[in-house]
Design an enzyme around this catalytic site. Structure first.
Site, PDB file in Angstrom:
ATOM      1  N   GLY A 247      48.203  42.856  36.471  1.00  7.67           N
ATOM      2  CA  GLY A 247      46.774  43.065  36.717  1.00  7.67           C
ATOM      3  C   GLY A 247      45.980  42.980  35.418  1.00  7.67           C
TER       4      GLY A 247
ATOM      5  N   ASN B 267      52.874  36.767  40.758  1.00  6.38           N
ATOM      6  CA  ASN B 267      52.444  37.322  42.048  1.00  6.38           C
ATOM      7  C   ASN B 267      53.405  38.455  42.357  1.00  6.38           C
ATOM      8  OD1 ASN B 267      51.775  38.013  44.608  1.00  6.38           O
ATOM      9  ND2 ASN B 267      52.062  35.984  45.505  1.00  6.38           N
TER      10      ASN B 267
ATOM     11  N   SER C 103      46.413  56.422  42.374  1.00  7.48           N
ATOM     12  CA  SER C 103      44.991  56.636  42.634  1.00  7.48           C
ATOM     13  C   SER C 103      44.769  58.035  43.193  1.00  7.48           C
ATOM     14  CB  SER C 103      44.496  55.619  43.668  1.00  7.48           C
ATOM     15  OG  SER C 103      43.182  55.942  44.081  1.00  7.48           O
TER      16      SER C 103
ATOM     17  N   TYR D 149      45.692  51.664  51.825  1.00  3.92           N
ATOM     18  CA  TYR D 149      45.578  51.831  50.367  1.00  3.92           C
ATOM     19  C   TYR D 149      46.060  53.227  49.963  1.00  3.92           C
ATOM     20  CZ  TYR D 149      43.441  52.006  45.688  1.00  3.92           C
ATOM     21  OH  TYR D 149      43.224  52.123  44.329  1.00  3.92           O
TER      22      TYR D 149
ATOM     23  N   ALA E 207      48.053  55.218  51.500  1.00  2.00           N
ATOM     24  CA  ALA E 207      49.504  55.342  51.701  1.00  2.00           C
ATOM     25  C   ALA E 207      50.267  54.619  50.594  1.00  2.00           C
ATOM     26  CB  ALA E 207      49.891  54.786  53.071  1.00  2.00           C
TER      27      ALA E 207
ATOM     28  N   LYS F 237      49.299  54.131  47.539  1.00  2.00           N
ATOM     29  CA  LYS F 237      49.172  54.871  46.279  1.00  2.00           C
ATOM     30  C   LYS F 237      49.939  56.195  46.343  1.00  2.00           C
ATOM     31  CE  LYS F 237      46.711  51.888  43.990  1.00  2.00           C
ATOM     32  NZ  LYS F 237      47.217  51.256  42.759  1.00  2.00           N
TER      33      LYS F 237
ATOM     34  N   ILE G 142      36.371  54.563  39.257  1.00  2.00           N
ATOM     35  CA  ILE G 142      36.238  53.828  37.999  1.00  2.00           C
ATOM     36  C   ILE G 142      35.408  52.577  38.284  1.00  2.00           C
ATOM     37  CG2 ILE G 142      37.501  52.793  36.069  1.00  2.00           C
ATOM     38  CD1 ILE G 142      38.260  55.786  36.588  1.00  2.00           C
TER      39      ILE G 142
HETATM   40  N1  LIG Z   1      38.620  50.971  40.135  1.00  2.00           N
HETATM   41  C1  LIG Z   1      38.952  52.157  40.646  1.00  2.00           C
HETATM   42  O1  LIG Z   1      38.082  52.986  40.962  1.00  2.00           O
HETATM   43  C2  LIG Z   1      40.409  52.513  40.818  1.00  2.00           C
HETATM   44  C3  LIG Z   1      40.707  53.829  41.202  1.00  2.00           C
HETATM   45  C4  LIG Z   1      42.027  54.200  41.363  1.00  2.00           C
HETATM   46  C5  LIG Z   1      43.034  53.265  41.172  1.00  2.00           C
HETATM   47  N2  LIG Z   1      42.721  51.984  40.823  1.00  2.00           N
HETATM   48  C6  LIG Z   1      43.823  51.057  40.640  1.00  2.00           C
HETATM   49  O2  LIG Z   1      43.769  50.459  39.347  1.00  2.00           O
HETATM   50  C7  LIG Z   1      44.378  49.170  39.399  1.00  2.00           C
HETATM   51  C8  LIG Z   1      43.450  48.152  38.780  1.00  2.00           C
HETATM   52  O3  LIG Z   1      42.265  48.088  39.563  1.00  2.00           O
HETATM   53  P1  LIG Z   1      40.863  47.575  38.988  1.00  2.00           P
HETATM   54  O4  LIG Z   1      39.846  48.547  39.415  1.00  2.00           O
HETATM   55  O5  LIG Z   1      40.997  47.210  37.567  1.00  2.00           O
HETATM   56  O6  LIG Z   1      40.671  46.285  39.926  1.00  2.00           O
HETATM   57  P2  LIG Z   1      40.509  44.737  39.598  1.00  2.00           P
HETATM   58  O7  LIG Z   1      40.312  44.098  40.916  1.00  2.00           O
HETATM   59  O8  LIG Z   1      39.495  44.549  38.525  1.00  2.00           O
HETATM   60  O9  LIG Z   1      41.946  44.337  39.018  1.00  2.00           O
HETATM   61  C9  LIG Z   1      43.082  44.146  39.827  1.00  2.00           C
HETATM   62  C10 LIG Z   1      43.891  43.009  39.244  1.00  2.00           C
HETATM   63  O10 LIG Z   1      45.107  42.877  39.995  1.00  2.00           O
HETATM   64  C11 LIG Z   1      45.353  41.500  40.188  1.00  2.00           C
HETATM   65  N3  LIG Z   1      46.211  41.271  41.358  1.00  2.00           N
HETATM   66  C12 LIG Z   1      45.899  41.484  42.667  1.00  2.00           C
HETATM   67  N4  LIG Z   1      46.929  41.111  43.448  1.00  2.00           N
HETATM   68  C13 LIG Z   1      47.905  40.667  42.621  1.00  2.00           C
HETATM   69  C14 LIG Z   1      49.208  40.157  42.836  1.00  2.00           C
HETATM   70  N5  LIG Z   1      49.717  39.991  44.077  1.00  2.00           N
HETATM   71  N6  LIG Z   1      49.960  39.810  41.774  1.00  2.00           N
HETATM   72  C15 LIG Z   1      49.461  39.953  40.506  1.00  2.00           C
HETATM   73  N7  LIG Z   1      48.229  40.401  40.249  1.00  2.00           N
HETATM   74  C16 LIG Z   1      47.459  40.767  41.281  1.00  2.00           C
HETATM   75  C17 LIG Z   1      43.971  40.889  40.373  1.00  2.00           C
HETATM   76  O11 LIG Z   1      43.978  39.478  40.170  1.00  2.00           O
HETATM   77  C18 LIG Z   1      43.164  41.658  39.340  1.00  2.00           C
HETATM   78  O12 LIG Z   1      43.151  40.999  38.087  1.00  2.00           O
HETATM   79  C19 LIG Z   1      44.710  48.904  40.877  1.00  2.00           C
HETATM   80  O13 LIG Z   1      46.067  49.204  41.120  1.00  2.00           O
HETATM   81  C20 LIG Z   1      43.802  49.885  41.598  1.00  2.00           C
HETATM   82  O14 LIG Z   1      44.308  50.236  42.864  1.00  2.00           O
HETATM   83  C21 LIG Z   1      41.430  51.593  40.633  1.00  2.00           C
END
Ligand SMILES: NC(=O)c1ccc[n+]([C@@H]2O[C@H](COP(=O)([O-])OP(=O)(O)OC[C@H]3O[C@@H](n4cnc5c(N)ncnc54)[C@H](O)[C@@H]3O)[C@@H](O)[C@H]2O)c1
Length: 245
Positions: free
Chosen positions: A13, A63, A142, A156, A158, A160, A189
């Site tokens: 990610g 992926n 999360s 989602y 579940a 996490k 975030i």
């Molecule tokens: N933003 C929030 O409020 C928040 C809160 C709690 C947890 N999270 C978690 O933090 C992590 C990052 O989220 P973010 O907010 O930076 O979102 P984001 O969408 O900016 O980043 C997610 C990244 O994961 C990549 N991705 C998705 N599916 C993929 C796959 N199959 N293989 C490889 N890469 C893949 C996407 O291309 C993207 O670059 C996630 O796991 C999300 O669940 C985010």
């Protein structure tokens, strides 16, 4: 103790949001960072940004829903860097579908990426970390997995919640191998994932939404020797929205 000089870190990610911030913070502390993402363009932008400020980084396509793609990533990084010291499992998707509208397809896709992907990346990195008799894995769970997200779908939440259990199970297995496994539980975030959701600071003790760097700093702590006696634990980065007893 916090210096990451000479260490190689893979961040899934790493092409966006929290993953990109993790790449930047780990690189600032000396790590060679591999920004791994299904979005290779985003990962390349992360790597270029780090290189431009004098850090060591490169991009890789993965992926995490595909076992062979994960195996290929680990092999590629090991061939290029000679060792893998840190894995940050950050790649993930969000799905706000309400319970009555949840489908088997949506449920399975979520589990394949967020939960199984986190497990498989950890499983596939272990042989390389075992060789070094050390390593640190940080999983991004999360607040939704802790409290049952009201803004996220049940799939989602579940997935996490599952990561919280996977972290503990891995930590028990990996402890004797010298490998630590922990997770970070972000609250709300501001990233592309949550953009347009209308999040407000209401209910957050610190009175603001979190930033990707807020999360990345906690990831850095768990990835470095600063947390040398921590495993199987969760750091909440939520501004005091959810407080444990
Ligand atoms: N933003 C929030 O409020 C928040 C809160 C709690 C947890 N999270 C978690 O933090 C992590 C990052 O989220 P973010 O907010 O930076 O979102 P984001 O969408 O900016 O980043 C997610 C990244 O994961 C990549 N991705 C998705 N599916 C993929 C796959 N199959 N293989 C490889 N890469 C893949 C996407 O291309 C993207 O670059 C996630 O796991 C999300 O669940 C985010």
């Amino acid at each position: 103790m916090g210096n990451l000089d000479g260490r190689t870190a893979i961040v899934t990610g790493g092409g966006s949001g929290i993953g990109r911030a993790c790449c930047e913070v780990l690189a600032e502390h000396g790590a060679e960072v591999v920004a791994a993402d299904i979005n290779l363009k985003g990962a390349a932008e992360t790597a270029e940004k780090i290189q431009a400020s004098g850090g060591k980084a490169w991009a890789a396509e993965v992926n995490i829903a595909e076992e062979a793609s994960i195996e290929n990533l680990m092999k590629q990084v090991h061939e290029k860097s000679g060792h893998i010291d840190i894995l940050v499992n950050c790649a993930g998707i969000l799905d706000p579908t309400r319970i009555p509208d949840m489908t088997v397809e949506r449920w399975d896709r979520m589990m394949a990426i967020n939960l199984r992907g986190t497990f498989l990346c950890s499983q596939k990195v272990l042989p390389y970390m075992e060789k070094e008799k050390k390593g640190a894995i940080v999983n991004i769970t999360s607040q939704a997995g802790q409290v049952g997200g009201w803004k996220a779908g049940i799939n989602y939440s579940a997935s996490k919640g599952g990561i919280l259990a996977v972290t503990k199970a891995l930590a028990r297995y990996c402890g004797p191998l010298g490998i630590r496994v922990n997770d970070v539980a972000p609250g709300q975030i501001a990233t592309a994932m949550t953009a347009g959701r209308g999040d407000t600071p209401e209910g957050i003790a610190l009175g603001r939404l979190g930033t990707a760097v807020d999360v990345a700093n906690a990831v850095y702590f768990l990835a470095s020797d600063l947390s040398s006696f921590c495993t199987g634990m969760t750091i909440d980065v939520n501004g005091g929205e959810f407080m444990r007893s």
